[in-house]
Each structure stands twice: as C-alpha cells, then as structure tokens.
Enzyme design. Sequence first.
Site, PDB file in Angstrom:
ATOM      1  N   GLY A 121       0.809  -1.229   0.000  1.00 63.53           N
ATOM      2  CA  GLY A 121       0.000   0.000   0.000  1.00 63.53           C
ATOM      3  C   GLY A 121       0.837   1.271   0.000  1.00 63.53           C
ATOM      4  N   ALA A 122       2.075   1.188  -0.514  1.00 64.18           N
ATOM      5  CA  ALA A 122       2.964   2.366  -0.483  1.00 64.18           C
ATOM      6  C   ALA A 122       2.681   3.356  -1.601  1.00 64.18           C
ATOM      7  CB  ALA A 122       4.429   1.932  -0.508  1.00 64.18           C
ATOM      8  N   ASP A 170      -3.402  -7.585  -4.788  1.00 60.37           N
ATOM      9  CA  ASP A 170      -4.353  -7.472  -3.683  1.00 60.37           C
ATOM     10  C   ASP A 170      -3.808  -8.311  -2.520  1.00 60.37           C
ATOM     11  OD1 ASP A 170      -6.458  -7.828  -1.925  1.00 60.37           O
ATOM     12  OD2 ASP A 170      -7.937  -8.303  -3.471  1.00 60.37           O
ATOM     13  N   SER A 196      -3.725   0.383  14.805  1.00 59.40           N
ATOM     14  CA  SER A 196      -4.410   1.679  14.937  1.00 59.40           C
ATOM     15  C   SER A 196      -4.801   1.857  16.401  1.00 59.40           C
ATOM     16  CB  SER A 196      -5.694   1.667  14.096  1.00 59.40           C
ATOM     17  OG  SER A 196      -6.496   2.801  14.384  1.00 59.40           O
ATOM     18  N   TYR A 254     -13.526  -2.431  11.294  1.00 58.77           N
ATOM     19  CA  TYR A 254     -12.175  -1.846  11.358  1.00 58.77           C
ATOM     20  C   TYR A 254     -11.561  -2.091  12.741  1.00 58.77           C
ATOM     21  CZ  TYR A 254      -8.411   1.566  10.615  1.00 58.77           C
ATOM     22  OH  TYR A 254      -7.179   2.172  10.485  1.00 58.77           O
ATOM     23  N   ALA A 303     -12.326  -4.382  14.903  1.00 62.31           N
ATOM     24  CA  ALA A 303     -12.041  -5.813  15.071  1.00 62.31           C
ATOM     25  C   ALA A 303     -10.776  -6.192  14.306  1.00 62.31           C
ATOM     26  CB  ALA A 303     -13.233  -6.637  14.586  1.00 62.31           C
ATOM     27  N   LYS A 320      -8.197  -4.300  13.491  1.00 59.87           N
ATOM     28  CA  LYS A 320      -6.960  -3.740  14.062  1.00 59.87           C
ATOM     29  C   LYS A 320      -6.652  -4.358  15.431  1.00 59.87           C
ATOM     30  CE  LYS A 320      -5.915  -1.130  10.556  1.00 59.87           C
ATOM     31  NZ  LYS A 320      -4.715  -1.403   9.732  1.00 59.87           N
TER      32      LYS A 320
HETATM   33  P1  NAP Z   1      -4.526   5.174   2.250  1.00 61.07           P
HETATM   34  O1  NAP Z   1      -4.009   6.544   2.030  1.00 61.07           O
HETATM   35  O2  NAP Z   1      -5.913   4.840   1.848  1.00 61.07           O
HETATM   36  O3  NAP Z   1      -3.503   4.136   1.573  1.00 61.07           O
HETATM   37  C1  NAP Z   1      -3.733   2.759   1.581  1.00 61.07           C
HETATM   38  C2  NAP Z   1      -3.151   2.152   0.321  1.00 61.07           C
HETATM   39  O4  NAP Z   1      -3.384   0.725   0.380  1.00 61.07           O
HETATM   40  C3  NAP Z   1      -3.828   2.669  -0.960  1.00 61.07           C
HETATM   41  O5  NAP Z   1      -2.882   2.852  -1.984  1.00 61.07           O
HETATM   42  C4  NAP Z   1      -4.794   1.532  -1.282  1.00 61.07           C
HETATM   43  O6  NAP Z   1      -5.157   1.445  -2.644  1.00 61.07           O
HETATM   44  C5  NAP Z   1      -3.965   0.327  -0.857  1.00 61.07           C
HETATM   45  N1  NAP Z   1      -4.794  -0.861  -0.709  1.00 61.07           N
HETATM   46  C6  NAP Z   1      -6.077  -0.928  -0.231  1.00 61.07           C
HETATM   47  N2  NAP Z   1      -6.511  -2.192  -0.272  1.00 61.07           N
HETATM   48  C7  NAP Z   1      -5.504  -2.949  -0.782  1.00 61.07           C
HETATM   49  C8  NAP Z   1      -5.352  -4.318  -1.077  1.00 61.07           C
HETATM   50  N3  NAP Z   1      -6.352  -5.186  -0.880  1.00 61.07           N
HETATM   51  N4  NAP Z   1      -4.182  -4.758  -1.600  1.00 61.07           N
HETATM   52  C9  NAP Z   1      -3.176  -3.881  -1.848  1.00 61.07           C
HETATM   53  N5  NAP Z   1      -3.266  -2.566  -1.596  1.00 61.07           N
HETATM   54  C10 NAP Z   1      -4.417  -2.101  -1.071  1.00 61.07           C
HETATM   55  O7  NAP Z   1      -4.450   4.804   3.811  1.00 61.07           O
HETATM   56  P2  NAP Z   1      -3.432   5.279   4.987  1.00 61.07           P
HETATM   57  O8  NAP Z   1      -4.142   6.298   5.796  1.00 61.07           O
HETATM   58  O9  NAP Z   1      -2.092   5.561   4.425  1.00 61.07           O
HETATM   59  O10 NAP Z   1      -3.395   3.950   5.856  1.00 61.07           O
HETATM   60  C11 NAP Z   1      -2.302   3.026   5.836  1.00 61.07           C
HETATM   61  C12 NAP Z   1      -2.462   2.061   6.998  1.00 61.07           C
HETATM   62  O11 NAP Z   1      -2.449   2.789   8.233  1.00 61.07           O
HETATM   63  C13 NAP Z   1      -3.781   1.290   6.971  1.00 61.07           C
HETATM   64  O12 NAP Z   1      -3.557  -0.038   7.416  1.00 61.07           O
HETATM   65  C14 NAP Z   1      -4.638   2.058   7.978  1.00 61.07           C
HETATM   66  O13 NAP Z   1      -5.648   1.264   8.525  1.00 61.07           O
HETATM   67  C15 NAP Z   1      -3.590   2.459   8.992  1.00 61.07           C
HETATM   68  N6  NAP Z   1      -4.017   3.612   9.809  1.00 61.07           N
HETATM   69  C16 NAP Z   1      -4.237   4.831   9.238  1.00 61.07           C
HETATM   70  C17 NAP Z   1      -4.628   5.902  10.058  1.00 61.07           C
HETATM   71  C18 NAP Z   1      -4.865   7.282   9.523  1.00 61.07           C
HETATM   72  O14 NAP Z   1      -5.277   8.160  10.323  1.00 61.07           O
HETATM   73  N7  NAP Z   1      -4.643   7.549   8.235  1.00 61.07           N
HETATM   74  C19 NAP Z   1      -4.809   5.695  11.432  1.00 61.07           C
HETATM   75  C20 NAP Z   1      -4.591   4.438  11.969  1.00 61.07           C
HETATM   76  C21 NAP Z   1      -4.186   3.399  11.145  1.00 61.07           C
HETATM   77  P3  NAP Z   1      -6.549   2.124  -3.122  1.00 61.07           P
HETATM   78  O15 NAP Z   1      -6.320   3.614  -2.986  1.00 61.07           O
HETATM   79  O16 NAP Z   1      -6.721   1.648  -4.527  1.00 61.07           O
HETATM   80  O17 NAP Z   1      -7.610   1.604  -2.178  1.00 61.07           O
END
Ligand code: NAP
Length: 248
Positions: free
Chosen positions: A11-12, A61, A140, A153, A155, A157
Amino acid sequence: MLKGKVAIVTGAGSGIGRGIALRFAKEGADIVIPDLNLEGAQNTAKEIEALGRNSLVIKMDVSNSSDVDRMVTETINNFGKIDILVNNAGIFIQKPLLETTEADWDKVLDINLKGAFLCSKRVVKEMLKRGGGKIINLASVAGQVGFANSSAYCASKGGVINLTREMALELAPKNINVNAIGPGSIETPMTREMLADPAIKQMLLGVTPFGRIGQPEDIANAASFLASGESNFVNGITLFVDGGWLTQ
Ligand code: NAP
C-alpha cells in the site's frame, strides 16, 4: 540506517505507506511497492528512484494468496532477498453497526487482517532462508479502544495487535522481530473526507493532547526505528504514534 536492505511496503502508493517507503529509501533501502492503486505506486516509485534507490511496482491485492505469492516471487527474482516487510495496506469503512453488511465485514477483515497474515506467512519463508528479518504491521488506536461506527475496522486492528504478539513469540527464535505501529489521526487520503468535516476534525484534535493531526512522516519515524538494528530487542509491541490519544 537501512543501506543495502530490501523492504516490501504494501500500500505504499498512498499516505502512510508512501511516507514509510520514502523514508526507508532515504536511509538506503530498495523498495517493493505492492498496491491495488497502480498509479499511486508508480508515483511513489518515481520518487524512490529520484532518491537513487531501486523500486519495483506490483499491482496486487494483499487479501489474495496467489497475488501474495507472485509479489514474493517477483521480489526475489529482482532483489534476491527480503529484509523488511511492512503490512501497511488497509481500508476503513465507517458505518454504524446495523448498516455494516456481511460483505463490508469480510472485505475489511480480509484486507486488514488476513492480508497481514498472508503476506507475513509467505515472506517469513524467505526470511528464514537468510536467517532473520523485520516485520512491521500497521494497527491503529482503533485496535486498542473502541471507535464508533467502525466495528469491522476495530475488530481487524485489534486482531492485528494480537497477531503481532503471536508472530513475535513464534518467530523470535528465528531472529525475526515482529512489531506493530498504532497511528492516531494521520492526514492521508484515507482520512481526507473525515478531516474535511470541521466537527470531526475538531473531535479528533480534541482527543489528541498534542493538538495536531499527525503526518505520514510521524509514522515513518517509528517504522524507521522498528526496521533498524536499533530495535533488535523490541518484539511484539504496538508502538502507538498518536500524539497522546491513548493516555486518556
Ligand atoms: P490510504 O491513504 O488509503 O492508503 C492505503 C493504500 O493501500 C492505498 O494505496 C490503497 O489502494 C492500498 N490498498 C487498499 N486495499 C488494498 C489491497 N487489498 N491490496 C493492496 N493494496 C491495497 O491509507 P493510509 O491512511 O495511508 O493507511 C495506511 C495504513 O495505516 C492502513 O492499514 C490504515 O488502517 C492504517 N491507519 C491509518 C490511520 C490514519 O489516520 N490515516 C490511522 C490508523 C491506522 P486504493 O487507494 O486503490 O484503495
């Protein structure tokens, strides 16, 4: 420093994963970028190459085991090894319990929790051949305390936090560290809509003693520590990077 290391950051192509990938590249690592979001992954790859490091984009995926197998095969074919895995790819579905469908539940659990299991299981096989490695899971604050309207979500995390403990216990004798990072509110595409609502933003600032929304770089700092030799005796923890949210 991560000079000479090979890191997979799922997901980078966006947000926190992008921040971690760029930080690792600045520290000298080559980066594999598996993502559903091909365009985002390609943009991150360009930034990594501009830093003088190698990158590999894989559209996949994390919840699909044959995609995960292909991701590892392509990584080994290109770089010959995997030193670091960051299970970062994740989704957030915000709905009240009674509106959450079985399909919503399955999708969130499949990506956020099963994805970390599948990627770890396949990558560990490669790490064992080389005598060790580092795994970092993105949990999270919502895995530690309840967050309304996010049953699946929360559950998922909570599951990530305890999967981290289990893998840490099982893999420590193999010289593999497994830790998690628990972000608070971080400004990324995932939270863009929530943060655009002044009332929600105020609520999130209100539960964050530092009084600001975090940035991907805040999480990358923690990931850098957990990926480095500095954390060799740290195992099974969730390092909360939340501006103090969980102190209350
Ligand atoms: P983000 O900006 O939505 O980035 C997530 C990336 O993962 C996107 O490029 C997405 O692609 C990709 N992705 C989604 N489903 C996938 C799959 N099945 N296989 C491969 N790639 C996939 O989210 P983020 O905020 O950076 O979050 C990153 C992590 O941190 C997540 O695990 C999230 O739960 C955790 N987190 C975030 C926050 C926050 O406040 N942002 C807080 C706590 C935890 P698409 O764009 O195509 O969906």
